[in-house]
Enzyme design. Sequence first.
Site, PDB file in Angstrom:
ATOM      1  N   LYS A 123       0.859  -1.181   0.000  1.00  0.00           N
ATOM      2  CA  LYS A 123       0.000   0.000   0.000  1.00  0.00           C
ATOM      3  C   LYS A 123       0.894   1.230   0.000  1.00  0.00           C
ATOM      4  O   LYS A 123       1.740   1.394   0.876  1.00  0.00           O
ATOM      5  CB  LYS A 123      -0.915   0.020   1.220  1.00  0.00           C
ATOM      6  N   ASP A 135      -1.813   9.952  -6.805  1.00  0.00           N
ATOM      7  CA  ASP A 135      -0.486   9.479  -7.183  1.00  0.00           C
ATOM      8  C   ASP A 135      -0.209   8.039  -6.755  1.00  0.00           C
ATOM      9  O   ASP A 135       0.844   7.482  -7.073  1.00  0.00           O
ATOM     10  CB  ASP A 135       0.603  10.403  -6.601  1.00  0.00           C
ATOM     11  N   GLY A 136      -1.129   7.434  -6.026  1.00  0.00           N
ATOM     12  CA  GLY A 136      -0.939   6.052  -5.610  1.00  0.00           C
ATOM     13  C   GLY A 136       0.035   5.861  -4.475  1.00  0.00           C
ATOM     14  O   GLY A 136       0.355   4.728  -4.099  1.00  0.00           O
ATOM     15  N   ARG A 193       0.869  -5.430   3.337  1.00  0.00           N
ATOM     16  CA  ARG A 193      -0.282  -6.042   4.003  1.00  0.00           C
ATOM     17  C   ARG A 193      -0.425  -7.497   3.545  1.00  0.00           C
ATOM     18  O   ARG A 193      -0.089  -7.825   2.401  1.00  0.00           O
ATOM     19  CB  ARG A 193      -1.564  -5.274   3.676  1.00  0.00           C
ATOM     20  N   ASP A 270     -16.501  -0.920  -1.179  1.00  0.00           N
ATOM     21  CA  ASP A 270     -15.176  -1.271  -1.692  1.00  0.00           C
ATOM     22  C   ASP A 270     -14.181  -1.512  -0.563  1.00  0.00           C
ATOM     23  O   ASP A 270     -13.043  -1.913  -0.809  1.00  0.00           O
ATOM     24  CB  ASP A 270     -14.652  -0.183  -2.633  1.00  0.00           C
ATOM     25  N   ASN A 271     -14.603  -1.274   0.686  1.00  0.00           N
ATOM     26  CA  ASN A 271     -13.741  -1.538   1.838  1.00  0.00           C
ATOM     27  C   ASN A 271     -14.227  -2.734   2.653  1.00  0.00           C
ATOM     28  O   ASN A 271     -13.883  -2.875   3.823  1.00  0.00           O
ATOM     29  CB  ASN A 271     -13.673  -0.306   2.753  1.00  0.00           C
TER      30      ASN A 271
END
Length: 522
Positions: A123, A135-136, A193, A270-271
Amino acid sequence: MKNLKINNRFTNELPADTNETNEVRQVSNAVFSFVNPTTPSSPKLIHASEEVAKLVGITEDEIHSESFLNVFSGKEVLPHTRPYAICYAGHQFGNWAGQLGDGRAINLTEVEHDDAFFTLQLKGAGKTPYSRTADGLAVLRSSVREYLCAEAMHYLGVPTTRSLSLMLSGDQVLRDILYNGNPAYEKGAIVCRVAPSFIRFGSFEMLTARNELKNLKQFVEYNIKYYFPEIKGEPKEQYLQFFQKVVDTTREMIVHWQRVGFVHGVMNTDNMSIHGITIDYGPYGWLENYDPNWTPNTTDSQNRRYRFGNQPQIAQWNLYQLANAIYPLINEAEPLEKILASFITDYDSDYKTMFLNKLGLFTSTESDSKLIADLEATLQLSETDMTLFFRNLSKVKKEDSANKALEIIQDAFYLPEEITGEILDFWTKWFTIYIERLNAENLSDESRSQKMNLVNPKYVLRNYMSQLAIDTADQGDYSLINELYLLLQKPYDEQPEFEKWFAKRPDWARSKVGCSMLSCSS
């Protein structure tokens, strides 16, 4: 890392994005896109979990190798692997958001160890086709919080992803922490993770929304084959069993959240994991004073959709969206509706049992629901620390008076001067009934106390604790990260050497950024 047994089931068996350029775009007819991490300029290992490393097949010596540093910072790609980002959609704060996907997460590979499978995911490792305008990357602030929280939750007994490593990238990342037009550069960081997979409700929603029903069928059957192999029968029956499994594990997870006072803060579809594990630690928090209306998320401060007391209802709402997503494979609403309807009924039963265990009551009577409801109401009359209250409650004895019991738990009150008049009357009445109820239990005070201390943690990762660790880490001192990591491995033990952490939130943390309310900015 010679013992890592690579297994690329996900990328080998599911439809891939045929466009392999790393450009932000809409991705169709695919479950994932191949993408390599952004190369960090000067990675540095801050902390790593030896236990999680062992879980996936990495030795203690390998943790300190150059190979470990390079792979889990995104600098190098493991041989015989192709990193990827997953395509999914989602409902965010109740609204359909369309394509989302792994915008700042990159899955390195799957590994097999001791007959178990794990996905290793970075992550903050850079841009993907799903990064939209971002920007990731991730910053040290949010990465410390995620790294510590996932491990804290595991040791609390809450289903969760795990944390393998926390690293600095060596790069600066621009972030507007409160979304108020004041961006600033922060230290970039990367967390590795670990989970069985990072598949979310949103992947199924995406396929159905685009009417990619062939891919939907393949994807559901893939999940059943590898993650729920006990499911058998005709296809339609398998799909219903799959949904029932996700419903059950999600319910169990939420009960644990409520037990320890955890608030996720951003329960978008989405979580939500198909494994019933806690994923995506963003603007989370633990209850300080017991307040069902509290949410740590600044984005949610007005409507409080994801407040503590609403988490069970939101979980059911999210499961409803998952049911809608797999409905085309079943074409019958009734069996899905029946499973959904049972969620709250089963949750209420589980919640009551859980709450009684917190109270040290291990048999059930007709009056227990009122006892619980009265306590929940009384806890809100004056700010009362949830963790301190329940932990100290185990010290109350059968022969104690209500006044003595109040003395025992008084450290939990943020404003003890308020415990007078009507508020005092409510507490006195509740403790009188509670002690009568204790005397009806066939357990010694010592045995009951021991059992209570197995479900009521002494130590949780309060936001101010994380913030202190972040502040010192920002100065290059990682000792507090390690101290909290050690503390949180034994949250139910007394740990007298760490007694300073068994305390209410300090006054300075009441309104400090990072301690009271947080944003999704990371």
